[in-house]
Design an enzyme around this catalytic site. Sequence first.
Site, mmCIF file in Angstrom:
data_model
loop_
_atom_site.group_PDB
_atom_site.id
_atom_site.type_symbol
_atom_site.label_atom_id
_atom_site.label_comp_id
_atom_site.label_asym_id
_atom_site.label_seq_id
_atom_site.Cartn_x
_atom_site.Cartn_y
_atom_site.Cartn_z
ATOM 1 N N LYS A 258 19.536 105.954 42.987
ATOM 2 C CA LYS A 258 19.448 104.501 42.764
ATOM 3 C C LYS A 258 18.436 103.877 43.737
ATOM 4 O O LYS A 258 17.643 103.004 43.359
ATOM 5 C CB LYS A 258 20.829 103.869 42.944
ATOM 6 C CG LYS A 258 20.851 102.353 42.936
ATOM 7 C CD LYS A 258 20.655 101.735 41.557
ATOM 8 C CE LYS A 258 20.593 100.217 41.660
ATOM 9 N NZ LYS A 258 20.536 99.543 40.381
ATOM 10 N N CYS B 208 18.615 92.928 44.476
ATOM 11 C CA CYS B 208 18.394 94.376 44.310
ATOM 12 C C CYS B 208 17.033 94.824 44.850
ATOM 13 O O CYS B 208 16.950 95.393 45.924
ATOM 14 C CB CYS B 208 18.519 94.761 42.833
ATOM 15 S SG CYS B 208 20.172 94.475 42.162
HETATM 16 N N1 LIG Z 1 22.589 91.705 39.114
HETATM 17 C C1 LIG Z 1 21.932 92.772 38.713
HETATM 18 O O1 LIG Z 1 20.936 92.660 37.983
HETATM 19 C C2 LIG Z 1 22.399 94.169 39.109
HETATM 20 C C3 LIG Z 1 21.831 95.226 38.448
HETATM 21 C C4 LIG Z 1 22.242 96.508 38.752
HETATM 22 C C5 LIG Z 1 23.218 96.702 39.706
HETATM 23 N N2 LIG Z 1 23.778 95.657 40.358
HETATM 24 C C6 LIG Z 1 24.845 95.963 41.344
HETATM 25 O O2 LIG Z 1 25.945 95.150 41.102
HETATM 26 C C7 LIG Z 1 26.350 94.520 42.297
HETATM 27 C C8 LIG Z 1 26.991 93.211 41.934
HETATM 28 O O3 LIG Z 1 25.988 92.404 41.334
HETATM 29 P P1 LIG Z 1 26.328 91.125 40.478
HETATM 30 O O4 LIG Z 1 25.038 90.657 39.924
HETATM 31 O O5 LIG Z 1 27.473 91.382 39.569
HETATM 32 O O6 LIG Z 1 26.791 90.122 41.627
HETATM 33 P P2 LIG Z 1 27.357 88.647 41.414
HETATM 34 O O7 LIG Z 1 26.968 87.899 42.630
HETATM 35 O O8 LIG Z 1 27.008 88.109 40.071
HETATM 36 O O9 LIG Z 1 28.931 88.879 41.416
HETATM 37 C C9 LIG Z 1 29.651 89.411 42.475
HETATM 38 C C10 LIG Z 1 31.112 88.991 42.313
HETATM 39 O O10 LIG Z 1 31.869 89.681 43.318
HETATM 40 C C11 LIG Z 1 32.809 88.755 43.830
HETATM 41 N N3 LIG Z 1 33.193 89.230 45.169
HETATM 42 C C12 LIG Z 1 32.489 89.167 46.307
HETATM 43 N N4 LIG Z 1 33.187 89.726 47.306
HETATM 44 C C13 LIG Z 1 34.346 90.158 46.787
HETATM 45 C C14 LIG Z 1 35.478 90.819 47.326
HETATM 46 N N5 LIG Z 1 35.536 91.139 48.605
HETATM 47 N N6 LIG Z 1 36.498 91.104 46.491
HETATM 48 C C15 LIG Z 1 36.447 90.776 45.177
HETATM 49 N N7 LIG Z 1 35.396 90.141 44.606
HETATM 50 C C16 LIG Z 1 34.364 89.842 45.410
HETATM 51 C C17 LIG Z 1 32.089 87.425 43.838
HETATM 52 O O11 LIG Z 1 32.983 86.344 43.893
HETATM 53 C C18 LIG Z 1 31.312 87.506 42.515
HETATM 54 O O12 LIG Z 1 32.045 86.982 41.427
HETATM 55 C C19 LIG Z 1 25.041 94.402 43.084
HETATM 56 O O13 LIG Z 1 25.184 94.281 44.451
HETATM 57 C C20 LIG Z 1 24.407 95.710 42.761
HETATM 58 O O14 LIG Z 1 24.897 96.722 43.595
HETATM 59 C C21 LIG Z 1 23.396 94.387 40.064
#
Ligand SMILES: NC(=O)c1ccc[n+]([C@@H]2O[C@H](COP(=O)([O-])OP(=O)(O)OC[C@H]3O[C@@H](n4cnc5c(N)ncnc54)[C@H](O)[C@@H]3O)[C@@H](O)[C@H]2O)c1
Length: 432
Positions: A213, A267
């Site tokens: 990744k 990211c």
């Molecule tokens: N956004 C993208 O395009 C993308 C693409 C590939 C991978 N990712 C991976 O996914 C991860 C999450 O991304 P996202 O876009 O969904 O983030 P986001 O900010 O949209 O959502 C994260 C959620 O996690 C919740 N959260 C934070 N801390 C928490 C905790 N301790 N316990 C429970 N819930 C908690 C937040 O309230 C939020 O609703 C990224 O860090 C990355 O590793 C993201």
Amino acid sequence: MSRAYRVAVVGLGKIGLPLAAQLATKGHTVVGVDINPQVVASVEAGRSHIDGEPGLVEAVRAAADAGRLSATTDTTDATRRSEVAIVIVPLVVGADKKPDYDNLDAALSAVGKGLQRGSLVIVETTLPMGATRKHVAPILESESGLAPGEGFYLAFSPERVYAGRALQDLARYPKIVGGIDAESTRRALEFYQASLDADVRVVANSETAEFAKLAETTYRDVNIALANQLALYGGARGADLKEAFEAANSQPFSHLHRPGIGVGGHCIPVYPHFLLSDSSDGELDLVRIARDVNDGMAARSVRWLDDAVGGLAGKRVLVLGLSYREDVKELSFSTALAVIELLRSAGAIVLAHDPHFSASELAALEVEVVDLEKPLAVDAAIVQAYHREYRDLDWGRLVGLRVVLDGRGALGAAALRSRGIEVISVGQPPAR
Ligand SMILES: NC(=O)c1ccc[n+]([C@@H]2O[C@H](COP(=O)([O-])OP(=O)(O)OC[C@H]3O[C@@H](n4cnc5c(N)ncnc54)[C@H](O)[C@@H]3O)[C@@H](O)[C@H]2O)c1
């Protein structure tokens, strides 16, 4: 026939919610967990709080109606009731460019407290190399009193989907899986085979999955830095950059990305730092330089604009699109933040517009949030994120507009130039 699981999905954001909905469509019973009570209330009511994700509204509604998707703020309880816990909360870097584990650790210790003997934990959040084994496992072990690989199983499986088409990507991108030992890998493989339509690709161990990744995202950052430097060089020597890049990419080994005024989001600009933060001198020079090149684009662009308008002090500059990229609602690590700061330090009056955010959601930026439905006096505009709403923008409403900085190379410049508006972009700085 594959079995149905009880699954806790920790983090119901842009990626976690589509994943939770996908798992429910495969017959699993899913408890979504989030620290944000509004998110939990909405999912509990069968509503998606994420906009612009095709199929998600319907999938969340169907999963809730079928009794296969519920939500809670209680991670420990959700884990206790589940056989599999998936962690998908963000991990980013702090001001020192080192991973800031606070958020992730809070999620992991709550999961650890609820872990049952024989449970499987899968981390999908992108992690620095070695973190599944050396960081995640010890937290889960100390909170649960269970030994990794014996009392519970642990694997890393990076989420690779693109926000805005997450459900589609979940169905087609191979799912990479690497456990901390053979049994963890086997269990994670079995779980994903029962959960996704995509191929599941097992790799040697959790380190290999983490590295895959980081390599994939760092490749994109370095590629964009190269595209930026080539654009600056080629543009200064008379190349039509769009044509040149398309022509170059007609050779199957060439995959040049698009130049632009900065790389944002939690990211692409973040994960190279996961590599850099534990690399030794000289080991990853190219990665470091690429980061600097991309981070430097915002300042370069604002200098071009300063030249083009004959000094930014007192000029009204409209930033179009505050999200880090088009068609998504996400401010974190957005180039818009750097651009606004730079404009302000140059003395400009900063106006901003983004159809994804309300004025109150942008209050912390301390910019004048404007309405584009009526005439607006501006000297210059910057296309920072070319949301689909801007395709039909009536540029005539921007009264006094003299210069557009097309930060994403997205506009048909001829129409604007025919109105006497100067259009500049990466590789096409002001003519003077
Ligand atoms: N956004 C993208 O395009 C993308 C693409 C590939 C991978 N990712 C991976 O996914 C991860 C999450 O991304 P996202 O876009 O969904 O983030 P986001 O900010 O949209 O959502 C994260 C959620 O996690 C919740 N959260 C934070 N801390 C928490 C905790 N301790 N316990 C429970 N819930 C908690 C937040 O309230 C939020 O609703 C990224 O860090 C990355 O590793 C993201």
